[in-house]
Design a protein around this motif. Structure first.
Motif, PDB file in Angstrom:
ATOM      1  N   UNK A  75      -7.143   0.197   9.662  1.00 45.68           N
ATOM      2  CA  UNK A  75      -6.017   0.168   8.724  1.00 45.68           C
ATOM      3  C   UNK A  75      -5.066   1.327   9.032  1.00 45.68           C
ATOM      4  N   UNK A  76      -3.802   1.094   8.826  1.00 48.02           N
ATOM      5  CA  UNK A  76      -2.785   2.141   8.876  1.00 48.02           C
ATOM      6  C   UNK A  76      -2.207   2.212   7.474  1.00 48.02           C
ATOM      7  N   UNK A  77      -2.214   3.380   6.886  1.00 47.24           N
ATOM      8  CA  UNK A  77      -1.727   3.523   5.518  1.00 47.24           C
ATOM      9  C   UNK A  77      -1.104   4.893   5.339  1.00 47.24           C
ATOM     10  N   UNK A  95      -3.281   7.756 -14.375  1.00 44.53           N
ATOM     11  CA  UNK A  95      -2.102   7.973 -15.229  1.00 44.53           C
ATOM     12  C   UNK A  95      -0.836   8.032 -14.383  1.00 44.53           C
ATOM     13  N   UNK A  96      -0.924   8.719 -13.244  1.00 42.24           N
ATOM     14  CA  UNK A  96       0.218   8.804 -12.330  1.00 42.24           C
ATOM     15  C   UNK A  96       0.593   7.414 -11.818  1.00 42.24           C
ATOM     16  N   UNK A  97      -0.395   6.650 -11.399  1.00 39.27           N
ATOM     17  CA  UNK A  97      -0.138   5.301 -10.884  1.00 39.27           C
ATOM     18  C   UNK A  97       0.482   4.413 -11.970  1.00 39.27           C
ATOM     19  N   UNK A 102       2.400   0.943 -10.765  1.00 37.50           N
ATOM     20  CA  UNK A 102       1.586   0.430  -9.663  1.00 37.50           C
ATOM     21  C   UNK A 102       0.967  -0.903 -10.060  1.00 37.50           C
ATOM     22  N   UNK A 103       0.766  -1.815  -9.097  1.00 38.69           N
ATOM     23  CA  UNK A 103       0.152  -3.109  -9.403  1.00 38.69           C
ATOM     24  C   UNK A 103      -1.264  -2.991  -9.984  1.00 38.69           C
ATOM     25  N   UNK A 104      -2.042  -2.004  -9.522  1.00 37.44           N
ATOM     26  CA  UNK A 104      -3.434  -1.828  -9.978  1.00 37.44           C
ATOM     27  C   UNK A 104      -3.707  -0.365 -10.311  1.00 37.44           C
ATOM     28  N   UNK A 134      -4.118   1.848  -5.492  1.00 42.21           N
ATOM     29  CA  UNK A 134      -3.427   1.330  -6.676  1.00 42.21           C
ATOM     30  C   UNK A 134      -2.336   0.320  -6.314  1.00 42.21           C
ATOM     31  N   UNK A 135      -2.102   0.129  -5.023  1.00 48.70           N
ATOM     32  CA  UNK A 135      -1.111  -0.845  -4.584  1.00 48.70           C
ATOM     33  C   UNK A 135       0.236  -0.258  -4.223  1.00 48.70           C
TER      34      UNK A 135
END
Length: 143
Positions: A75-77, A95-97, A102-104, A134-135
């Motif tokens: 994977x590249x992320x 909480x930040x996400x 964020x989607x998740x 979190x997406x």
């Protein structure tokens, strides 16, 4: 009559020469082009990145920073992210996400990252919010 002329002359001179204690109006200061350009070019937390200097948070996480949790061979992320306090501090990341829509958001987590700052030695460990889980951020699978 002489007093009348003196008073009239005084009133005329005040109105002609604008005797006023009010400060002159000034146009509001406009932002300098340098400030505007810098702000517009920074990526918000949760966006994709390659370097810390691209992120408004000042922290860019790459998949190789958190090997073996993320294996750069499959994977590249990358993601602009923020630090968290340790491997059990998932709630601050969630909480930040959530605040970033964020989607998740419930899958955000605090993970270790090695050498995540561009100007730190590679062996220093930091804990960062995993926005990819979190997406958010940029993800692509290696072929």
């Amino acid at each position: 009559m002489r007093n009348f002329l003196a008073v009239t002359a005084s009133i005329l001179s005040l109105s002609l020469f604008g005797c006023s204690n009010a400060a002159p109006e000034q146009a509001p200061a406009e932002p300098t082009p340098e400030t505007t350009e810098q702000t517009q070019s920074l990526t918000a937390t949760g966006g994709g990145c390659q370097y810390d200097s691209e992120c408004s948070s000042g922290l860019c996480w790459l998949e190789a920073d958190s090997y073996p949790l993320y294996n750069p061979y499959w994977i590249r992320a990358d993601s602009c992210t923020e630090e968290c306090s340790g491997p059990t501090d998932h709630q601050s990341c969630r909480d930040l996400a959530a605040s970033l829509n964020a989607p998740s958001p419930s899958t955000a987590r605090c993970i270790p990252a090695r050498g995540v700052y561009d100007d730190y030695p590679y062996d220093d460990i930091f804990y960062v919010c995993d926005m990819v889980a979190a997406g958010l951020g940029h993800v692509s699978w290696v072929e």
